[in-house]
Design a protein around this motif. Structure first.
Motif, PDB file in Angstrom:
ATOM      1  N   GLY B  16       0.824  -1.206   0.000  1.00  0.00           N
ATOM      2  CA  GLY B  16       0.000   0.000   0.000  1.00  0.00           C
ATOM      3  C   GLY B  16       0.860   1.258   0.000  1.00  0.00           C
ATOM      4  N   HIS B  17       2.011   1.180   0.667  1.00  0.00           N
ATOM      5  CA  HIS B  17       2.908   2.342   0.722  1.00  0.00           C
ATOM      6  C   HIS B  17       3.585   2.605  -0.619  1.00  0.00           C
ATOM      7  CE1 HIS B  17       2.950   1.184   5.191  1.00  0.00           C
ATOM      8  NE2 HIS B  17       2.236   2.287   5.074  1.00  0.00           N
ATOM      9  N   ILE B  18       3.854   1.522  -1.371  1.00  0.00           N
ATOM     10  CA  ILE B  18       4.400   1.703  -2.722  1.00  0.00           C
ATOM     11  C   ILE B  18       3.373   2.421  -3.585  1.00  0.00           C
ATOM     12  CG2 ILE B  18       5.156   0.512  -4.822  1.00  0.00           C
ATOM     13  CD1 ILE B  18       6.560  -1.495  -3.192  1.00  0.00           C
ATOM     14  N   HIS B  19       2.121   1.984  -3.474  1.00  0.00           N
ATOM     15  CA  HIS B  19       1.028   2.632  -4.197  1.00  0.00           C
ATOM     16  C   HIS B  19       0.968   4.112  -3.843  1.00  0.00           C
ATOM     17  CE1 HIS B  19      -2.959   3.290  -5.894  1.00  0.00           C
ATOM     18  NE2 HIS B  19      -3.338   3.767  -4.725  1.00  0.00           N
ATOM     19  N   HIS B  20       1.134   4.402  -2.561  1.00  0.00           N
ATOM     20  CA  HIS B  20       1.087   5.789  -2.060  1.00  0.00           C
ATOM     21  C   HIS B  20       2.204   6.624  -2.704  1.00  0.00           C
ATOM     22  CE1 HIS B  20       1.367   8.616   1.734  1.00  0.00           C
ATOM     23  NE2 HIS B  20       0.758   9.215   0.742  1.00  0.00           N
ATOM     24  N   ILE B  21       3.429   6.087  -2.663  1.00  0.00           N
ATOM     25  CA  ILE B  21       4.580   6.816  -3.232  1.00  0.00           C
ATOM     26  C   ILE B  21       4.392   7.043  -4.740  1.00  0.00           C
ATOM     27  CG2 ILE B  21       7.052   6.654  -3.775  1.00  0.00           C
ATOM     28  CD1 ILE B  21       7.458   5.307  -1.058  1.00  0.00           C
ATOM     29  N   GLN B  22       3.987   5.980  -5.435  1.00  0.00           N
ATOM     30  CA  GLN B  22       3.848   6.093  -6.891  1.00  0.00           C
ATOM     31  C   GLN B  22       2.732   7.051  -7.277  1.00  0.00           C
ATOM     32  OE1 GLN B  22       3.552   1.945  -7.987  1.00  0.00           O
ATOM     33  NE2 GLN B  22       5.790   1.742  -8.202  1.00  0.00           N
ATOM     34  N   SER B  23       1.614   6.981  -6.560  1.00  0.00           N
ATOM     35  CA  SER B  23       0.499   7.890  -6.854  1.00  0.00           C
ATOM     36  C   SER B  23       0.876   9.327  -6.524  1.00  0.00           C
ATOM     37  CB  SER B  23      -0.745   7.503  -6.044  1.00  0.00           C
ATOM     38  OG  SER B  23      -1.044   6.145  -6.215  1.00  0.00           O
ATOM     39  N   ALA B  24       1.594   9.508  -5.398  1.00  0.00           N
ATOM     40  CA  ALA B  24       2.006  10.861  -4.994  1.00  0.00           C
ATOM     41  C   ALA B  24       2.915  11.476  -6.065  1.00  0.00           C
ATOM     42  CB  ALA B  24       2.730  10.810  -3.644  1.00  0.00           C
ATOM     43  N   ARG B  25       3.834  10.666  -6.584  1.00  0.00           N
ATOM     44  CA  ARG B  25       4.714  11.134  -7.658  1.00  0.00           C
ATOM     45  C   ARG B  25       3.882  11.627  -8.845  1.00  0.00           C
ATOM     46  NH1 ARG B  25      10.133  10.170  -7.110  1.00  0.00           N
ATOM     47  NH2 ARG B  25      10.409   8.273  -5.898  1.00  0.00           N
ATOM     48  N   LYS B  26       2.850  10.838  -9.179  1.00  0.00           N
ATOM     49  CA  LYS B  26       2.012  11.170 -10.325  1.00  0.00           C
ATOM     50  C   LYS B  26       1.224  12.461 -10.079  1.00  0.00           C
ATOM     51  CE  LYS B  26       0.920   6.945 -11.760  1.00  0.00           C
ATOM     52  NZ  LYS B  26      -0.030   5.802 -11.701  1.00  0.00           N
ATOM     53  N   VAL B  27       0.446  12.493  -9.003  1.00  0.00           N
ATOM     54  CA  VAL B  27      -0.448  13.640  -8.796  1.00  0.00           C
ATOM     55  C   VAL B  27       0.306  14.923  -8.459  1.00  0.00           C
ATOM     56  CG1 VAL B  27      -2.445  12.225  -8.145  1.00  0.00           C
ATOM     57  CG2 VAL B  27      -0.923  13.096  -6.341  1.00  0.00           C
ATOM     58  N   SER B  28       1.494  14.803  -7.893  1.00  0.00           N
ATOM     59  CA  SER B  28       2.238  16.009  -7.498  1.00  0.00           C
ATOM     60  C   SER B  28       3.220  16.463  -8.575  1.00  0.00           C
ATOM     61  CB  SER B  28       3.025  15.744  -6.220  1.00  0.00           C
ATOM     62  OG  SER B  28       4.119  14.868  -6.498  1.00  0.00           O
ATOM     63  N   ASP B  29       3.522  15.535  -9.477  1.00  0.00           N
ATOM     64  CA  ASP B  29       4.533  15.812 -10.492  1.00  0.00           C
ATOM     65  C   ASP B  29       5.886  16.171  -9.858  1.00  0.00           C
ATOM     66  OD1 ASP B  29       5.286  15.910 -13.170  1.00  0.00           O
ATOM     67  OD2 ASP B  29       5.020  18.095 -13.253  1.00  0.00           O
ATOM     68  N   ALA B  30       6.175  15.581  -8.693  1.00  0.00           N
ATOM     69  CA  ALA B  30       7.410  15.895  -7.966  1.00  0.00           C
ATOM     70  C   ALA B  30       8.536  14.957  -8.378  1.00  0.00           C
ATOM     71  CB  ALA B  30       7.175  15.797  -6.463  1.00  0.00           C
ATOM     72  N   ASP B  31       9.784  15.470  -8.274  1.00  0.00           N
ATOM     73  CA  ASP B  31      10.958  14.642  -8.539  1.00  0.00           C
ATOM     74  C   ASP B  31      11.382  13.893  -7.288  1.00  0.00           C
ATOM     75  OD1 ASP B  31      11.467  16.120 -11.143  1.00  0.00           O
ATOM     76  OD2 ASP B  31      11.591  17.734  -9.650  1.00  0.00           O
ATOM     77  N   CYS B  32      11.083  14.504  -6.171  1.00  0.00           N
ATOM     78  CA  CYS B  32      11.602  13.954  -4.910  1.00  0.00           C
ATOM     79  C   CYS B  32      10.467  13.697  -3.919  1.00  0.00           C
ATOM     80  CB  CYS B  32      12.609  14.952  -4.313  1.00  0.00           C
ATOM     81  SG  CYS B  32      13.340  14.385  -2.766  1.00  0.00           S
ATOM     82  N   ILE B  33      10.425  12.455  -3.411  1.00  0.00           N
ATOM     83  CA  ILE B  33       9.412  12.111  -2.408  1.00  0.00           C
ATOM     84  C   ILE B  33      10.069  12.142  -1.026  1.00  0.00           C
ATOM     85  CG2 ILE B  33       7.936  10.255  -1.512  1.00  0.00           C
ATOM     86  CD1 ILE B  33       6.749  11.505  -4.016  1.00  0.00           C
ATOM     87  N   VAL B  34       9.588  13.065  -0.185  1.00  0.00           N
ATOM     88  CA  VAL B  34      10.136  13.219   1.166  1.00  0.00           C
ATOM     89  C   VAL B  34       9.151  12.611   2.165  1.00  0.00           C
ATOM     90  CG1 VAL B  34      10.875  14.852   2.939  1.00  0.00           C
ATOM     91  CG2 VAL B  34      11.272  15.377   0.517  1.00  0.00           C
ATOM     92  N   ALA B  35       9.613  11.620   2.912  1.00  0.00           N
ATOM     93  CA  ALA B  35       8.740  11.012   3.929  1.00  0.00           C
ATOM     94  C   ALA B  35       9.150  11.515   5.303  1.00  0.00           C
ATOM     95  CB  ALA B  35       8.852   9.493   3.868  1.00  0.00           C
ATOM     96  N   ILE B  36       8.184  12.030   6.055  1.00  0.00           N
ATOM     97  CA  ILE B  36       8.433  12.369   7.457  1.00  0.00           C
ATOM     98  C   ILE B  36       7.841  11.221   8.275  1.00  0.00           C
ATOM     99  CG2 ILE B  36       6.409  13.928   7.462  1.00  0.00           C
ATOM    100  CD1 ILE B  36       9.315  14.735   9.694  1.00  0.00           C
ATOM    101  N   MET B  37       8.730  10.507   8.983  1.00  0.00           N
ATOM    102  CA  MET B  37       8.348   9.225   9.593  1.00  0.00           C
ATOM    103  C   MET B  37       8.500   9.277  11.113  1.00  0.00           C
ATOM    104  SD  MET B  37      10.002   5.463   8.738  1.00  0.00           S
ATOM    105  CE  MET B  37      11.395   5.572   9.862  1.00  0.00           C
ATOM    106  N   SER B  38       7.526   8.734  11.827  1.00  0.00           N
ATOM    107  CA  SER B  38       7.657   8.587  13.279  1.00  0.00           C
ATOM    108  C   SER B  38       8.842   7.672  13.568  1.00  0.00           C
ATOM    109  CB  SER B  38       6.399   7.964  13.869  1.00  0.00           C
ATOM    110  OG  SER B  38       5.259   8.690  13.480  1.00  0.00           O
ATOM    111  N   GLY B  39       9.485   7.875  14.738  1.00  0.00           N
ATOM    112  CA  GLY B  39      10.688   7.115  15.055  1.00  0.00           C
ATOM    113  C   GLY B  39      10.413   5.807  15.782  1.00  0.00           C
TER     114      GLY B  39
END
Lengths: 408, 408
Positions: B16-39
């Motif tokens: 599901g997270h791969i889907h999230h990253i790939q879709s985010a790339r598409k809809v945002s047209d971004a080159d870089c995906i930055v994840a802010i992750m809980s520790g």
């Protein structure tokens, strides 16, 4: 009824302790032997090998008549404060004499030494301080100071001579009407590791028990009643207690505290909080940690007591509040036989401090520290075992019939 | 370089997270995906199944370009504060958009709802308070208040709709120039226990892992990289993490605190300290304790967060000091690939908060809370494993080459 008090830890109760009780009965001519015993954690900063209830039962079965618990606030302390709590407890319950075992075995030198100390206190204190400032440990500094003020009759490197002197001194300071008596210890040297004879040191017995279990070698040095209580406790707790089992909790605790919080704990003095944080990052076991913390100045015993206070979250304020009182806050009754019961019955009307028989009713506020110590003591067990053992705090004192006591 | 931010926990990283990253790339047209992750500990008040370093590696290997750690002080909080920390971190690193997964899948209702909430804030707050006073939980009270102020376009019982709304709201409140985007979540219901398809919920995957290990059923729902990181972590730690392993420490901790000390801890509010002491006497496991503490008012999540703060010794003062700042105290860089590195390089000159790459140098004071949380996180391991894993805090960020990333 005449009563004689003993200051004990019974960790565990062994043949030497039977000798102590029987000799005390003889030299004091007392009908009732009252033992004031440390509870979950002991004077040298260690958990007791089994809980206070099973140690009480072992003591009663082997000849003690009444067992009281020395409050935690006095039990895990240097010898002066330990002695203060013990002799005051014995005074409150109403003993006429106190009999301690010593390497020396004669009482006069103790009394004379206390008198010398009284007249040379300022000199003695100055010398101790000077040696402490030079980086010596407290035992080393005080031994040199003893010599400097002319105390040569007692070998003050012997642990039971030191404790004995503390009792006599504490009684003198509080002007308690208790006669000091001493008997010569007949067993092995205190720190001796090997079990040689039927009278072995508690240290060597614990070592054998923790390493090899209740072997024949261990049994040789223990009354049958102690062996039975040790087995019974192991059945309930699934283990005996030693420091290493507490290491994960201690380490976790220190890792969640900052230096400021650590400095509020009793025994964390003179910047030890910084050393604690540093060494916590490397320590792989309790004794490894002790070795990393140890210096000429800080003896293992001193550090172990500090670690107990960290483990039980005992602050400087807790200790200050408790020991600033004129006497002990209560007498916690752990157990008795018929003789002890009769003695207690006679004393009851004239007691100045409350008798606590269980956790249920009329608990003085400071009793919380003992309860916390016992909760921490059991914390290494599984939750169900913890709960069933903790229930002992809520039941009345252990009462056994004299006829079950056994001679050696 | 355009960057799109994702707010994640990756517990663990799944399809599901791969889907999230790939879709985010598409809809945002971004080159870089930055994840802010809980520790180490997560928003719902739970320890992460494996440490932040191995979760970072799994994320980078599966397509994320840059992974930052959300400071503990924001990570283990209700959705509003969690969102505040996350969007501010993403703003400080310089993303142009934020893309979240939601049950709804359309962004307009979120933006409209935030606008309605802004104009009806007082009414909304009054209604929430009234329901809270009636004994309802916060989620129940706020859901009714949403309806009362006319918010019907979003199903506010859905956890990802709630979080999404919190992000949009936090961005609006701080007037951040970040475009909100959302994609429809395609996997199972958040709380669904069973693994049905190749896209399963993180909850069901954790359940399978913790009960049965890395079975074929679990593997079906995970990229190969996550499966490898899970195995690698288990090799180093000898376990994965779950609440029950912390129960002895938590229980020990509560048993050494009095009600006054407990009340200083963040999340111990409205007399919960008394309930904690009472229930600690009976609790036999973590979830048994939760059940004894749970009321209509206090949800499991709310209580779990409180228990994390007790475990990590996080006080109300700690939290207050941290969140009273205008923005996040630092950006902790956990890892990046070539794309992330280039992006970071471009941003570096214009950053307003320090970048922390490891524990060694220029550590802002508030970083101590993260370090403490991580130390506590590892405390259930053997001392040598703790030490070797803790060393990761002192090494630089994880850097991987793009070519190692894998598609689903």
């Amino acid at each position: 009824v005449k009563a004689c008090g003993l200051v004990v830890e019974y960790n565990p109760f062994h043949h030497g302790h039977i000798h102590h009780i029987q000799s005390a009965r003889k030299v004091s001519d007392a009908d009732c032997i009252v033992a004031i015993m440390s509870g979950s954690f002991l004077q040298r900063g260690e958990p007791a090998i089994m809980d206070k209830f099973h140690r009480t039962r072992a003591a009663l079965r082997a000849g003690a008549d009444l067992v009281l618990e020395l409050p935690y606030i006095y039990a895990v302390q240097s010898s002066a404060l330990f002695a203060k709590g013990a002799v005051r407890s014995l005074h409150e319950i109403g003993v006429q004499s106190l009999c301690f075992g010593s390497e020396l075995g004669r009482i006069d030198p103790f009394i004379q030494t206390v008198e010398i100390l009284q007249s040379t206190q300022t000199t003695y204190d100055t010398i101790v301080k000077a040696y402490l400032d030079k980086g010596l440990s407290y035992p080393q500094a005080s031994e040199r100071a003893y010599h400097a003020v002319g105390i040569d009759d007692i070998d003050m490197t012997q642990p039971n001579n030191i404790l004995g002197l503390s009792y006599v001194q504490a009684m003198k300071q509080a002007q308690l009407p208790i006669e000091a008596l001493t008997i010569k210890r007949i067993h092995n040297h205190y720190h001796d590791d090997a079990i040689h004879t039927a009278i072995a040191s508690a240290t060597s017995i614990r070592k054998e028990l923790l390493l090899n279990g209740l072997t024949n070698r261990a049994k040789q040095s223990l009354p049958k009643s102690t062996a039975e209580e040790l087995l019974q406790y192991a059945h309930l707790a699934n283990q005996w207690h030693h420091w290493e089992a507490y290491f994960p909790f201690l380490h976790y605790k220190v890792m969640t505290m900052d230096t400021q919080q650590l400095a509020t704990i009793h025994g964390v003095d003179e910047g030890l909080e910084h050393r604690l944080i540093q060494t916590s990052k490397k320590a792989t076991s309790f004794y490894d940690w002790i070795n990393r913390m140890k210096t000429k100045r800080y003896t293992q015993t001193r550090l172990q007591r500090m670690f107990v206070h960290i483990l039980t979250n005992t602050t400087k304020t807790d200790v200050h509040q408790a020991i600033s009182q004129a006497t002990v806050p209560y007498l916690r009754l752990l157990g008795m036989n018929t003789t002890g019961r009769e003695f207690l019955h006679k004393q009851k009307k004239q007691l100045n401090v409350p008798i606590v028989t269980n956790r249920k009713k009329n608990i003085p506020a400071s009793f919380e520290l003992d309860e916390r110590a016992t909760n921490v003591y059991y914390s290494i067990l599984t939750p169900d075992r913890q709960q069933s053992l903790r229930k002992q705090e809520f039941t009345g004192p252990i009462i056994i019939n004299d006829s079950t006591s056994e001679a050696w």
